[in-house]
Design a protein around this motif. Structure first.
Motif, PDB file in Angstrom:
ATOM      1  N   MET A  13     -23.608 -13.479  -8.564  1.00  0.00           N
ATOM      2  CA  MET A  13     -22.189 -13.284  -8.246  1.00  0.00           C
ATOM      3  C   MET A  13     -22.057 -12.371  -7.044  1.00  0.00           C
ATOM      4  SD  MET A  13     -19.058 -12.166 -10.779  1.00  0.00           S
ATOM      5  CE  MET A  13     -19.118 -13.757 -11.603  1.00  0.00           C
ATOM      6  N   LEU A  14     -21.294 -12.830  -6.057  1.00  0.00           N
ATOM      7  CA  LEU A  14     -21.061 -12.035  -4.854  1.00  0.00           C
ATOM      8  C   LEU A  14     -19.567 -11.805  -4.708  1.00  0.00           C
ATOM      9  CD1 LEU A  14     -22.734 -12.199  -1.421  1.00  0.00           C
ATOM     10  CD2 LEU A  14     -20.243 -12.411  -1.518  1.00  0.00           C
ATOM     11  N   PHE A  15     -19.193 -10.532  -4.667  1.00  0.00           N
ATOM     12  CA  PHE A  15     -17.802 -10.151  -4.458  1.00  0.00           C
ATOM     13  C   PHE A  15     -17.617  -9.856  -2.967  1.00  0.00           C
ATOM     14  CE2 PHE A  15     -18.690  -9.244  -8.839  1.00  0.00           C
ATOM     15  CZ  PHE A  15     -17.524  -9.586  -9.515  1.00  0.00           C
ATOM     16  N   TRP A  16     -16.662 -10.531  -2.361  1.00  0.00           N
ATOM     17  CA  TRP A  16     -16.428 -10.372  -0.926  1.00  0.00           C
ATOM     18  C   TRP A  16     -15.016  -9.845  -0.700  1.00  0.00           C
ATOM     19  CZ3 TRP A  16     -16.168 -15.127   2.883  1.00  0.00           C
ATOM     20  CH2 TRP A  16     -15.881 -14.657   4.171  1.00  0.00           C
ATOM     21  N   GLU A  17     -14.959  -8.642  -0.181  1.00  0.00           N
ATOM     22  CA  GLU A  17     -13.688  -8.022   0.194  1.00  0.00           C
ATOM     23  C   GLU A  17     -13.257  -8.657   1.518  1.00  0.00           C
ATOM     24  OE1 GLU A  17     -12.397  -3.409   0.600  1.00  0.00           O
ATOM     25  OE2 GLU A  17     -13.848  -4.147   2.070  1.00  0.00           O
ATOM     26  N   THR A  18     -12.561  -9.771   1.451  1.00  0.00           N
ATOM     27  CA  THR A  18     -12.217 -10.522   2.657  1.00  0.00           C
ATOM     28  C   THR A  18     -11.288  -9.742   3.581  1.00  0.00           C
ATOM     29  OG1 THR A  18     -10.402 -11.614   1.479  1.00  0.00           O
ATOM     30  CG2 THR A  18     -12.538 -12.751   1.528  1.00  0.00           C
ATOM     31  N   THR A  19     -10.535  -8.815   3.025  1.00  0.00           N
ATOM     32  CA  THR A  19      -9.652  -7.953   3.808  1.00  0.00           C
ATOM     33  C   THR A  19      -9.365  -6.690   3.005  1.00  0.00           C
ATOM     34  OG1 THR A  19      -7.496  -7.785   4.932  1.00  0.00           O
ATOM     35  CG2 THR A  19      -7.570  -9.053   2.882  1.00  0.00           C
ATOM     36  N   ALA A  20      -9.048  -5.620   3.704  1.00  0.00           N
ATOM     37  CA  ALA A  20      -8.634  -4.382   3.032  1.00  0.00           C
ATOM     38  C   ALA A  20      -7.118  -4.277   2.974  1.00  0.00           C
ATOM     39  CB  ALA A  20      -9.217  -3.162   3.735  1.00  0.00           C
ATOM     40  N   ALA A  21      -6.428  -5.225   3.587  1.00  0.00           N
ATOM     41  CA  ALA A  21      -4.964  -5.200   3.607  1.00  0.00           C
ATOM     42  C   ALA A  21      -4.397  -5.688   2.284  1.00  0.00           C
ATOM     43  CB  ALA A  21      -4.440  -6.069   4.742  1.00  0.00           C
ATOM     44  N   CYS A  22      -3.258  -5.123   1.894  1.00  0.00           N
ATOM     45  CA  CYS A  22      -2.626  -5.511   0.629  1.00  0.00           C
ATOM     46  C   CYS A  22      -1.134  -5.197   0.697  1.00  0.00           C
ATOM     47  CB  CYS A  22      -3.265  -4.765  -0.543  1.00  0.00           C
ATOM     48  SG  CYS A  22      -2.677  -5.310  -2.169  1.00  0.00           S
ATOM     49  N   ASN A  23      -0.375  -5.973  -0.056  1.00  0.00           N
ATOM     50  CA  ASN A  23       1.076  -5.773  -0.092  1.00  0.00           C
ATOM     51  C   ASN A  23       1.509  -4.825  -1.203  1.00  0.00           C
ATOM     52  OD1 ASN A  23       0.215  -7.844  -1.910  1.00  0.00           O
ATOM     53  ND2 ASN A  23       2.355  -8.405  -2.247  1.00  0.00           N
ATOM     54  N   LEU A  24       0.563  -4.381  -2.037  1.00  0.00           N
ATOM     55  CA  LEU A  24       0.887  -3.439  -3.112  1.00  0.00           C
ATOM     56  C   LEU A  24       0.265  -2.076  -2.834  1.00  0.00           C
ATOM     57  CD1 LEU A  24       0.549  -5.649  -6.331  1.00  0.00           C
ATOM     58  CD2 LEU A  24       2.540  -5.267  -4.872  1.00  0.00           C
ATOM     59  N   LYS A  25       0.552  -1.109  -3.692  1.00  0.00           N
ATOM     60  CA  LYS A  25       0.065   0.259  -3.512  1.00  0.00           C
ATOM     61  C   LYS A  25      -0.507   0.776  -4.824  1.00  0.00           C
ATOM     62  CE  LYS A  25       3.680   1.033  -0.053  1.00  0.00           C
ATOM     63  NZ  LYS A  25       4.893   1.808   0.306  1.00  0.00           N
ATOM     64  N   CYS A  26      -1.503   0.062  -5.345  1.00  0.00           N
ATOM     65  CA  CYS A  26      -2.041   0.357  -6.666  1.00  0.00           C
ATOM     66  C   CYS A  26      -2.710   1.725  -6.709  1.00  0.00           C
ATOM     67  CB  CYS A  26      -3.039  -0.726  -7.076  1.00  0.00           C
ATOM     68  SG  CYS A  26      -2.351  -2.390  -6.955  1.00  0.00           S
ATOM     69  N   ILE A  27      -2.444   2.456  -7.760  1.00  0.00           N
ATOM     70  CA  ILE A  27      -2.923   3.833  -7.847  1.00  0.00           C
ATOM     71  C   ILE A  27      -4.430   3.905  -8.080  1.00  0.00           C
ATOM     72  CG2 ILE A  27      -0.709   4.704  -8.670  1.00  0.00           C
ATOM     73  CD1 ILE A  27      -1.847   4.738 -11.487  1.00  0.00           C
ATOM     74  N   HIS A  28      -5.051   2.794  -8.524  1.00  0.00           N
ATOM     75  CA  HIS A  28      -6.467   2.814  -8.872  1.00  0.00           C
ATOM     76  C   HIS A  28      -7.346   2.180  -7.813  1.00  0.00           C
ATOM     77  CE1 HIS A  28      -5.447  -1.296  -9.448  1.00  0.00           C
ATOM     78  NE2 HIS A  28      -6.643  -1.632  -9.881  1.00  0.00           N
ATOM     79  N   CYS A  29      -6.789   1.776  -6.680  1.00  0.00           N
ATOM     80  CA  CYS A  29      -7.461   0.872  -5.733  1.00  0.00           C
ATOM     81  C   CYS A  29      -8.822   1.377  -5.274  1.00  0.00           C
ATOM     82  CB  CYS A  29      -6.568   0.639  -4.517  1.00  0.00           C
ATOM     83  SG  CYS A  29      -7.243  -0.574  -3.366  1.00  0.00           S
ATOM     84  N   ARG A  30      -9.849   0.540  -5.501  1.00  0.00           N
ATOM     85  CA  ARG A  30     -11.189   0.831  -5.008  1.00  0.00           C
ATOM     86  C   ARG A  30     -11.222   0.824  -3.484  1.00  0.00           C
ATOM     87  NH1 ARG A  30     -13.627  -2.149  -2.234  1.00  0.00           N
ATOM     88  NH2 ARG A  30     -12.328  -3.916  -2.807  1.00  0.00           N
ATOM     89  N   ALA A  31     -10.479  -0.117  -2.892  1.00  0.00           N
ATOM     90  CA  ALA A  31     -10.548  -0.334  -1.452  1.00  0.00           C
ATOM     91  C   ALA A  31      -9.692   0.636  -0.644  1.00  0.00           C
ATOM     92  CB  ALA A  31     -10.107  -1.770  -1.139  1.00  0.00           C
TER      93      ALA A  31
END
Length: 361
Positions: A13-31
């Motif tokens: 299994m390969l997890f690929w962070e295709t972008t660091a951009a996001c429309n939310l502001k999650c308090i737990h965000c790894r990225a």
């Protein structure tokens, strides 16, 4: 490949962070996601090269994640190309921007499953966690769009103090939505998660309660239940199955997932590629093994000293090193690193005390 150790550590299994951009502001965000895309994000051409590199030596599940992967307009082309290469492509989203058109495009691109993050059983709990009012309703609308095109989906839930008492309700909601699985993610104090550790991280004893509840629920649930970033679940599975076997005087058949895998797979069956091409053992252990723009992924996977260390349980220290469940659990290497700066030290959020003398299981 003739090296037995390489064959044993297939990339699954390969997890690929295709972008660091996001429309939310999650308090737990790894990225520690931002509103705008990073100029150093892998380009469309570099993304295609990455997929070719993956397919040249392995056939893992490729999880297109972020940030929010749907922020990338070329995400459908990426998914389609991976599918053409014979890779199993899946996508992890917050669901808020999904509509019928995008759901159709994901299906046409060969996406085989979509995970939607839901962290509460109602809008109050979820929206507070995700940092944007209306996120819960938007995610549910996105799920309806997936259902409308026949796309299998699962719910991903990060377990925190805020929703600890609501997990049964989240499970019932997951089933009522028609999801095929509920995956619980136990927080790792990294990225934004490091900032909320004191407020949201549950205690080790609560980990035990959650994972025992998950095991009990899995025996009767109509959907697949899985714990992520919780390697001690595989100890609990064996402890529970052993106790039931003695009580019933019969062999307990475990779910194939439990029988075929183990706890922490970072660097041994799983890796993470950042939006810049850096390769990590997982998305929560911020120690790089190399960068795909400079070194072929296969060489990183097979030759990285970091990965070699993580594949050798005899190197673990503290109570993990002396635990009879070392080969089925191994402790979370990311939590160990976050706590001590040493990814080979003991899992800090495990309440289990190993026996003094043991036989490895």
């Amino acid at each position: 490949m003739n090296n037995p150790s390489i064959q044993h550590n297939q990339l699954r299994m390969l997890f690929w962070e295709t972008t660091a951009a996001c429309n939310l502001k999650c308090i737990h965000c790894r990225a520690m996601a931002t509103e705008n895309r990073d100029a150093e994000e892998l380009s469309p051409e570099q993304s295609i090269d990455l997929l070719r590199s993956i397919a040249s030596f392995a056939r893992p599940v490729v999880v297109l994640s972020g940030g929010e992967p749907l922020v990338r307009p070329d995400i459908y082309d990426i998914a389609s190309f991976g599918t053409q290469l014979g890779l199993k492509m899946v996508l992890a989203t917050n669901g808020t921007t999904l509509d019928t058109a995008s759901a159709h495009r994901l299906k046409d691109a060969g996406i085989q499953r979509v995970s939607v993050s839901i962290d509460g059983s109602d809008s109050a709990g979820h929206d507070a966690f995700r940092g944007v009012p209306g996120a819960f309703d938007s995610a549910l609308s996105g799920i309806e769009s997936l259902k409308g095109v026949g796309m299998p989906f699962q719910i991903n839930t990060s377990v925190t103090r805020a929703n600890l008492g609501r997990l049964p309700q989240i499970l019932e909601m997951t089933k009522s939505l028609g999801a095929c699985a509920l995956h619980l993610f136990l927080l790792v104090p990294t990225g934004c998660g490091k900032q909320i550790a004191e407020d949201e991280m549950i205690e080790p004893i609560d980990y035990e309660r959650v994972l025992n509840w998950l095991y009990d629920s899995s025996r009767t649930a109509s959907i697949d239940l899985k714990a992520t970033c919780a390697p001690h679940y595989f100890r609990i599975v064996r402890q529970q199955a052993s106790a039931e076997s003695r009580e019933q005087k019969a062999e307990i058949t475990m779910h194939p997932l439990h029988a075929e895998t183990k706890g922490c797979l970072a660097g041994s069956a799983v890796c993470f590629v950042s939006h810049k091409g850096d390769v990590y053992p997982c998305g929560y252990l911020p120690v790089s093994a190399g960068n795909v723009l400079h070194t072929p992924l296969q060489r990183i996977w097979e030759e990285s000293e970091l990965f070699k260390q993580l594949r050798d349980p005899s190197l673990l220290t503290g109570k993990c090193g002396g635990c009879q469940f070392i080969r089925v659990c191994g402790g979370c290497r990311a939590r160990a690193y976050a706590e001590t700066g040493d990814y080979l030290s003991q899992e800090p959020y495990c309440a289990y005390e190993p026996r003094k003398a043991h036989v490895q299981i």
